[in-house]
Motif scaffolding. Structure first.
Motif, PDB file in Angstrom:
ATOM      1  N   GLN A   1      -0.042 -38.650 -58.347  1.00  0.00           N
ATOM      2  CA  GLN A   1       1.074 -39.501 -57.921  1.00  0.00           C
ATOM      3  C   GLN A   1       0.555 -40.836 -57.405  1.00  0.00           C
ATOM      4  O   GLN A   1       1.122 -41.887 -57.697  1.00  0.00           O
ATOM      5  CB  GLN A   1       1.911 -38.804 -56.839  1.00  0.00           C
ATOM      6  CG  GLN A   1       3.094 -39.622 -56.366  1.00  0.00           C
ATOM      7  CD  GLN A   1       4.081 -39.922 -57.475  1.00  0.00           C
ATOM      8  OE1 GLN A   1       4.370 -39.067 -58.283  1.00  0.00           O
ATOM      9  NE2 GLN A   1       4.592 -41.138 -57.516  1.00  0.00           N
TER      10      GLN A   1
ATOM     11  N   MET B   1      10.315 -43.250 -55.061  1.00  0.00           N
ATOM     12  CA  MET B   1      11.195 -42.164 -54.625  1.00  0.00           C
ATOM     13  C   MET B   1      10.549 -40.806 -54.918  1.00  0.00           C
ATOM     14  O   MET B   1      10.609 -39.895 -54.092  1.00  0.00           O
ATOM     15  CB  MET B   1      12.557 -42.279 -55.308  1.00  0.00           C
ATOM     16  CG  MET B   1      13.384 -43.442 -54.798  1.00  0.00           C
ATOM     17  SD  MET B   1      14.935 -43.681 -55.688  1.00  0.00           S
ATOM     18  CE  MET B   1      15.714 -42.102 -55.519  1.00  0.00           C
ATOM     19  N   ARG B   2       9.936 -40.706 -56.083  1.00  0.00           N
ATOM     20  CA  ARG B   2       9.248 -39.465 -56.439  1.00  0.00           C
ATOM     21  C   ARG B   2       8.096 -39.208 -55.465  1.00  0.00           C
ATOM     22  O   ARG B   2       7.890 -38.084 -55.016  1.00  0.00           O
ATOM     23  CB  ARG B   2       8.729 -39.584 -57.871  1.00  0.00           C
ATOM     24  CG  ARG B   2       8.065 -38.360 -58.388  1.00  0.00           C
ATOM     25  CD  ARG B   2       7.641 -38.577 -59.827  1.00  0.00           C
ATOM     26  NE  ARG B   2       6.931 -37.421 -60.313  1.00  0.00           N
ATOM     27  CZ  ARG B   2       6.507 -37.274 -61.537  1.00  0.00           C
ATOM     28  NH1 ARG B   2       6.724 -38.210 -62.431  1.00  0.00           N
ATOM     29  NH2 ARG B   2       5.865 -36.193 -61.903  1.00  0.00           N
TER      30      ARG B   2
ATOM     31  N   ASP C   1       7.828 -40.258 -52.367  1.00  0.00           N
ATOM     32  CA  ASP C   1       8.383 -39.857 -51.070  1.00  0.00           C
ATOM     33  C   ASP C   1       8.764 -38.381 -51.074  1.00  0.00           C
ATOM     34  O   ASP C   1       8.483 -37.657 -50.120  1.00  0.00           O
ATOM     35  CB  ASP C   1       9.614 -40.701 -50.727  1.00  0.00           C
ATOM     36  CG  ASP C   1       9.265 -42.115 -50.308  1.00  0.00           C
ATOM     37  OD1 ASP C   1       8.086 -42.375 -49.977  1.00  0.00           O
ATOM     38  OD2 ASP C   1      10.182 -42.965 -50.317  1.00  0.00           O
ATOM     39  N   ALA C   2       9.406 -37.931 -52.164  1.00  0.00           N
ATOM     40  CA  ALA C   2       9.797 -36.520 -52.257  1.00  0.00           C
ATOM     41  C   ALA C   2       8.563 -35.621 -52.291  1.00  0.00           C
ATOM     42  O   ALA C   2       8.524 -34.586 -51.609  1.00  0.00           O
ATOM     43  CB  ALA C   2      10.647 -36.305 -53.510  1.00  0.00           C
ATOM     44  N   MET C   3       7.544 -36.022 -53.047  1.00  0.00           N
ATOM     45  CA  MET C   3       6.320 -35.228 -53.124  1.00  0.00           C
ATOM     46  C   MET C   3       5.636 -35.147 -51.768  1.00  0.00           C
ATOM     47  O   MET C   3       5.123 -34.095 -51.384  1.00  0.00           O
ATOM     48  CB  MET C   3       5.365 -35.814 -54.168  1.00  0.00           C
ATOM     49  CG  MET C   3       5.823 -35.558 -55.586  1.00  0.00           C
ATOM     50  SD  MET C   3       4.646 -36.146 -56.799  1.00  0.00           S
ATOM     51  CE  MET C   3       3.384 -34.884 -56.665  1.00  0.00           C
ATOM     52  N   GLN C   4       5.636 -36.247 -51.035  1.00  0.00           N
ATOM     53  CA  GLN C   4       4.995 -36.265 -49.713  1.00  0.00           C
ATOM     54  C   GLN C   4       5.697 -35.305 -48.765  1.00  0.00           C
ATOM     55  O   GLN C   4       5.040 -34.576 -48.021  1.00  0.00           O
ATOM     56  CB  GLN C   4       5.008 -37.693 -49.161  1.00  0.00           C
ATOM     57  CG  GLN C   4       4.403 -37.844 -47.788  1.00  0.00           C
ATOM     58  CD  GLN C   4       5.401 -37.646 -46.661  1.00  0.00           C
ATOM     59  OE1 GLN C   4       6.574 -37.960 -46.796  1.00  0.00           O
ATOM     60  NE2 GLN C   4       4.948 -37.102 -45.565  1.00  0.00           N
ATOM     61  N   LYS C   5       7.023 -35.268 -48.807  1.00  0.00           N
ATOM     62  CA  LYS C   5       7.773 -34.372 -47.922  1.00  0.00           C
ATOM     63  C   LYS C   5       7.502 -32.913 -48.263  1.00  0.00           C
ATOM     64  O   LYS C   5       7.309 -32.079 -47.374  1.00  0.00           O
ATOM     65  CB  LYS C   5       9.263 -34.682 -48.007  1.00  0.00           C
ATOM     66  CG  LYS C   5       9.627 -36.008 -47.372  1.00  0.00           C
ATOM     67  CD  LYS C   5      11.080 -36.353 -47.601  1.00  0.00           C
ATOM     68  CE  LYS C   5      11.369 -37.743 -47.042  1.00  0.00           C
ATOM     69  NZ  LYS C   5      12.720 -38.189 -47.376  1.00  0.00           N
ATOM     70  N   ILE C   6       7.494 -32.606 -49.550  1.00  0.00           N
ATOM     71  CA  ILE C   6       7.217 -31.237 -49.977  1.00  0.00           C
ATOM     72  C   ILE C   6       5.780 -30.865 -49.628  1.00  0.00           C
ATOM     73  O   ILE C   6       5.508 -29.763 -49.126  1.00  0.00           O
ATOM     74  CB  ILE C   6       7.491 -31.073 -51.485  1.00  0.00           C
ATOM     75  CG1 ILE C   6       8.988 -31.228 -51.754  1.00  0.00           C
ATOM     76  CG2 ILE C   6       6.978 -29.730 -51.989  1.00  0.00           C
ATOM     77  CD1 ILE C   6       9.329 -31.375 -53.220  1.00  0.00           C
TER      78      ILE C   6
END
Length: 81
Positions: A17, A36-37, A39-44
């Motif tokens: 990423q 955005m992708r 950010d989502a990967m970081q949260k997961i």
């Protein structure tokens, strides 16, 4: 059957990423989508890492009381079975 998703796999995904975010050819909407992708990967990833940390703490506690051999931590990517 081996473990499919380990912390090593997570690390690889995060670096992939990072490489996509560093792609100079991305512009406008494509870049926004990758952000955005990311950010989502970081949260997961944070949730997965926190879960792994909790499992490791539990394993250490069980090891301290001689019960650690009953628990495996497959997310680390190693197992004797």
């Amino acid at each position: 059957m081996g473990i499919k998703n380990t912390l090593t796999d997570l690390n690889n995904h995060l670096f992939e990423q990072m490489e996509r975010l560093n792609d100079d050819s991305l512009t406008g909407e494509e870049l926004e989508r990758e952000i955005m992708r990311g950010d989502a990967m970081q949260k997961i990833a944070k949730t997965v890492i926190d879960n792994g940390s909790l499992a490791l703490q539990a394993k250490k506690h069980l090891d301290e009381y001689g019960q650690g051999d009953r628990v495996e931590l497959p997310m680390l990517g190693t197992t004797d079975k």
